[in-house]
Motif scaffolding. Structure first.
Motif, PDB file in Angstrom:
ATOM      1  N   LEU A   1     -24.388  13.219 -24.235  1.00 25.62           N
ATOM      2  CA  LEU A   1     -23.364  13.303 -23.185  1.00 25.62           C
ATOM      3  C   LEU A   1     -22.555  14.595 -23.309  1.00 25.62           C
ATOM      4  O   LEU A   1     -22.265  15.258 -22.311  1.00 25.62           O
ATOM      5  N   LEU A   2     -22.188  14.962 -24.527  1.00 21.80           N
ATOM      6  CA  LEU A   2     -21.369  16.168 -24.696  1.00 21.80           C
ATOM      7  C   LEU A   2     -22.138  17.419 -24.285  1.00 21.80           C
ATOM      8  O   LEU A   2     -21.540  18.370 -23.760  1.00 21.80           O
ATOM      9  N   GLU A   3     -23.453  17.428 -24.474  1.00 23.19           N
ATOM     10  CA  GLU A   3     -24.246  18.568 -23.996  1.00 23.19           C
ATOM     11  C   GLU A   3     -24.376  18.564 -22.478  1.00 23.19           C
ATOM     12  O   GLU A   3     -24.502  19.622 -21.869  1.00 23.19           O
ATOM     13  N   VAL A   4     -24.368  17.387 -21.890  1.00 22.58           N
ATOM     14  CA  VAL A   4     -24.356  17.296 -20.428  1.00 22.58           C
ATOM     15  C   VAL A   4     -23.075  17.934 -19.893  1.00 22.58           C
ATOM     16  O   VAL A   4     -23.100  18.700 -18.929  1.00 22.58           O
ATOM     17  N   LEU A   5     -21.959  17.620 -20.529  1.00 22.71           N
ATOM     18  CA  LEU A   5     -20.651  18.043 -20.022  1.00 22.71           C
ATOM     19  C   LEU A   5     -20.328  19.497 -20.361  1.00 22.71           C
ATOM     20  O   LEU A   5     -19.536  20.136 -19.664  1.00 22.71           O
TER      21      LEU A   5
ATOM     22  N   GLN B   1     -19.943  20.947 -13.916  1.00 23.24           N
ATOM     23  CA  GLN B   1     -21.055  20.912 -14.868  1.00 23.24           C
ATOM     24  C   GLN B   1     -21.738  19.547 -14.845  1.00 23.24           C
ATOM     25  O   GLN B   1     -22.971  19.454 -14.846  1.00 23.24           O
ATOM     26  N   ALA B   2     -20.946  18.491 -14.816  1.00 24.82           N
ATOM     27  CA  ALA B   2     -21.524  17.140 -14.749  1.00 24.82           C
ATOM     28  C   ALA B   2     -22.329  16.970 -13.462  1.00 24.82           C
ATOM     29  O   ALA B   2     -23.427  16.389 -13.473  1.00 24.82           O
ATOM     30  N   MET B   3     -21.818  17.492 -12.365  1.00 29.46           N
ATOM     31  CA  MET B   3     -22.532  17.369 -11.086  1.00 29.46           C
ATOM     32  C   MET B   3     -23.853  18.136 -11.112  1.00 29.46           C
ATOM     33  O   MET B   3     -24.881  17.635 -10.638  1.00 29.46           O
ATOM     34  N   ALA B   4     -23.831  19.332 -11.659  1.00 27.49           N
ATOM     35  CA  ALA B   4     -25.076  20.113 -11.748  1.00 27.49           C
ATOM     36  C   ALA B   4     -26.107  19.363 -12.592  1.00 27.49           C
ATOM     37  O   ALA B   4     -27.283  19.259 -12.215  1.00 27.49           O
ATOM     38  N   ALA B   5     -25.657  18.798 -13.725  1.00 26.86           N
ATOM     39  CA  ALA B   5     -26.573  18.037 -14.585  1.00 26.86           C
ATOM     40  C   ALA B   5     -27.131  16.830 -13.830  1.00 26.86           C
ATOM     41  O   ALA B   5     -28.298  16.456 -13.988  1.00 26.86           O
ATOM     42  N   CYS B   6     -26.312  16.219 -13.001  1.00 26.48           N
ATOM     43  CA  CYS B   6     -26.761  15.051 -12.223  1.00 26.48           C
ATOM     44  C   CYS B   6     -27.779  15.432 -11.157  1.00 26.48           C
ATOM     45  O   CYS B   6     -28.652  14.629 -10.820  1.00 26.48           O
TER      46      CYS B   6
ATOM     47  N   ILE C   1     -23.854   5.808 -15.304  1.00 25.48           N
ATOM     48  CA  ILE C   1     -24.232   4.806 -16.317  1.00 25.48           C
ATOM     49  C   ILE C   1     -25.617   4.226 -16.029  1.00 25.48           C
ATOM     50  O   ILE C   1     -26.168   3.509 -16.860  1.00 25.48           O
ATOM     51  N   GLU C   2     -26.171   4.553 -14.870  1.00 23.34           N
ATOM     52  CA  GLU C   2     -27.519   4.076 -14.520  1.00 23.34           C
ATOM     53  C   GLU C   2     -28.588   5.129 -14.793  1.00 23.34           C
ATOM     54  O   GLU C   2     -29.754   4.930 -14.434  1.00 23.34           O
ATOM     55  N   LEU C   3     -28.204   6.237 -15.402  1.00 23.57           N
ATOM     56  CA  LEU C   3     -29.148   7.315 -15.702  1.00 23.57           C
ATOM     57  C   LEU C   3     -29.324   7.456 -17.207  1.00 23.57           C
ATOM     58  O   LEU C   3     -28.341   7.417 -17.948  1.00 23.57           O
ATOM     59  N   PRO C   4     -30.567   7.643 -17.669  1.00 22.30           N
ATOM     60  CA  PRO C   4     -30.743   7.987 -19.089  1.00 22.30           C
ATOM     61  C   PRO C   4     -30.126   9.367 -19.343  1.00 22.30           C
ATOM     62  O   PRO C   4     -30.350  10.290 -18.559  1.00 22.30           O
ATOM     63  N   MET C   5     -29.350   9.501 -20.418  1.00 22.06           N
ATOM     64  CA  MET C   5     -28.691  10.786 -20.700  1.00 22.06           C
ATOM     65  C   MET C   5     -29.698  11.923 -20.779  1.00 22.06           C
ATOM     66  O   MET C   5     -29.415  13.044 -20.360  1.00 22.06           O
ATOM     67  N   ILE C   6     -30.890  11.654 -21.292  1.00 19.07           N
ATOM     68  CA  ILE C   6     -31.876  12.729 -21.476  1.00 19.07           C
ATOM     69  C   ILE C   6     -32.265  13.355 -20.136  1.00 19.07           C
ATOM     70  O   ILE C   6     -32.590  14.546 -20.086  1.00 19.07           O
ATOM     71  N   ASP C   7     -32.212  12.575 -19.055  1.00 22.24           N
ATOM     72  CA  ASP C   7     -32.595  13.102 -17.741  1.00 22.24           C
ATOM     73  C   ASP C   7     -31.586  14.122 -17.218  1.00 22.24           C
ATOM     74  O   ASP C   7     -31.887  14.886 -16.298  1.00 22.24           O
TER      75      ASP C   7
END
Lengths: 296, 296
Positions: A129-133, B256-261, B276-282
């Motif tokens: 999560l922290l790398e995502v953010l 940054q969170a939006m881009a990752a999403c 919370i419905e997404l695997p963090m790795i994705d």
């Protein structure tokens, strides 16, 4: 109801039993353990020395054996169509285990959740999560002070060790000191044992101190902690600051994470997964609507 | 390369541009904004007043419009087969938005990631994880001190408000004070405006103070923070302690969170998802093996 078997009945196995009792969507359908230890189980639950002897067949097995036994035990379950959850904690070999269990799970039509627990496990999700953010920057995982179960089991596996306890002391920025307290069997030299401990992969890269003790059990406290820190970059913006702290009873936390992963495993396609490969919502009991409304 | 369009070019839109520039697997294919503001874009990127005018067609649109415009804007993109990411932050209506966008996404063969960002978003993942690790107990989310973008936008939308800033002050255990600084347009009474702000759903349940200011812009600092605390029960073991802290530039983190999403959305089946419905790795760039080896 998800039918769960517990394989191995030590600290973690007992804590998994408590986690299953507390969960509304799971029931314990049996404990698998060595025949000579079966008398230690006082709960009214089927006990067997092999998982194939349990009837009805479990949906999932939560593996609470020593970490080095996991690959073989898990593979056997998965090929029989019984999903598994393990807390395999040798970080350098997790990908290899996942690869091996992925093949077995796909063959058996089952799922394997690999390396569930404290770390790897909950901490892994936080690191992801922290790398995502904040993709730029560095995360430091500072453990302890507390007893490391994986390290303690590794010391106990060394010939000549009668009893042991490995404490992890955080020195900051991901550097740790290991304090190892041992009782020895008769006929073994302390210096030899200390050298073997220091050479073990669990200890080889850390500052390790080994102490001879008369009563290791008197030192045991299964509380543990982590302080996970990241200072990173979101987009072009530096100095984004993150910190995650836990102070927890380690077997209880590990067992709880494993029980939750059994739930998530039942919702995935056949194959092997680590916790960062699972949607968090799949680890929770409740309807999607209720969970999204409450947690998002 | 994932082709991304930014819809709306305020603080968040500009920060999303930076996040996309920093990502190796995404490219900005256009900005969608009102025709009269187009001259504000200095970057060499296509600009249009409607997403359907962009060529080539974007894979995903990151929606940086005011939160109340999101449902309509998102639905329109999704039906055209353009996936969306939004940071919709009216917590009580997230499930309804997700339901509406789920239908549109399935119809359009696209994905919608709903309520990505700081909170809802990263905090939601932490709240879900803490319930996984300790299902019993209560989580408190303490925001600030810092500027709340959602609350600030809500104040600015009130007729008669010329400029505004809403600060969130944590009082502990999930209770907050709101400090609202406003400049008014001529002909409006401060008391009326203050009453309207206090009655707005964003403020109605919190202790809210409204102050008249001469120069609101001089007060602005987009830094924000959260202190997320849980004391809970794993299995039968009480007093498991958890804490998550962030001190961050809020637009940069949200963007940054939006881009990752956007990256994660491209990996899901058609439909709508919260974080919370997404695997963090994705949400991360990199091979599965590299990410598991490094983060688990």
């Amino acid at each position: 109801m998800l039918k769960i078997a517990i394989v191995g009945y030590g600290n973690i196995g007992k804590a998994v039993m408590e986690a299953i009792e507390a969960a509304k969507d799971m029931e314990l359908c049996g404990i698998v353990m060595r025949a000579q230890s079966m008398h230690k189980v006082t709960a009214s639950v089927p006990v067997a020395d092999d998982i194939s002897k349990l009837n009805p067949k479990p949906d999932a097995a939560i593996l609470c054996t020593p970490t080095r036994a996991i690959p073989e035990v898990a593979e056997k379950c998965l090929l029989q169509g019984i999903s598994t959850v393990d807390s395999y904690d040798i970080h350098t070999d997790i990908w290899e285990l996942r690869t091996r269990l992925d093949a077995a799970a796909k063959k058996g039509g089952s799922t394997a959740i690999v390396s569930a627990g404290f770390d790897p496990g909950g901490d892994s999700v936080v690191r992801a999560l922290l790398e995502v953010l904040a993709p730029g920057g560095k995360t430091f995982t500072n453990f302890g002070p507390g007893m490391s179960m994986g390290h303690t089991v590794a010391v106990k596996a060394i010939e000549g060790v009668k009893n042991a306890l490995s404490m992890t002391i955080p020195l900051g920025t991901g550097v740790h000191r290991r304090l190892v307290y041992v009782e020895l069997k008769e006929g073994y030299a302390f210096d030899d044992i200390a050298a073997k401990i220091k050479a073990d992969p669990y200890f080889a890269s850390d500052e390790t101190h080994v102490y001879l003790e008369r009563d290791v059990d008197a030192l045991i406290d299964v509380g543990h902690g982590v302080n996970l820190v990241r200072k990173g970059v979101s987009g072009q913006t530096h100095n984004q600051l993150f910190e995650f702290n836990m102070k927890i009873n380690n077997p209880a936390l590990t067992a709880q994470a494993m029980a939750a992963c059994a739930r998530a495993g039942a919702k995935q396609m056949p194959g092997a997964y680590t916790m960062i490969e699972l949607p968090m919502i799949d680890l929770l009991d409740g309807s999607r609507e209720e969970l999204v409304r409450r947690l998002v």
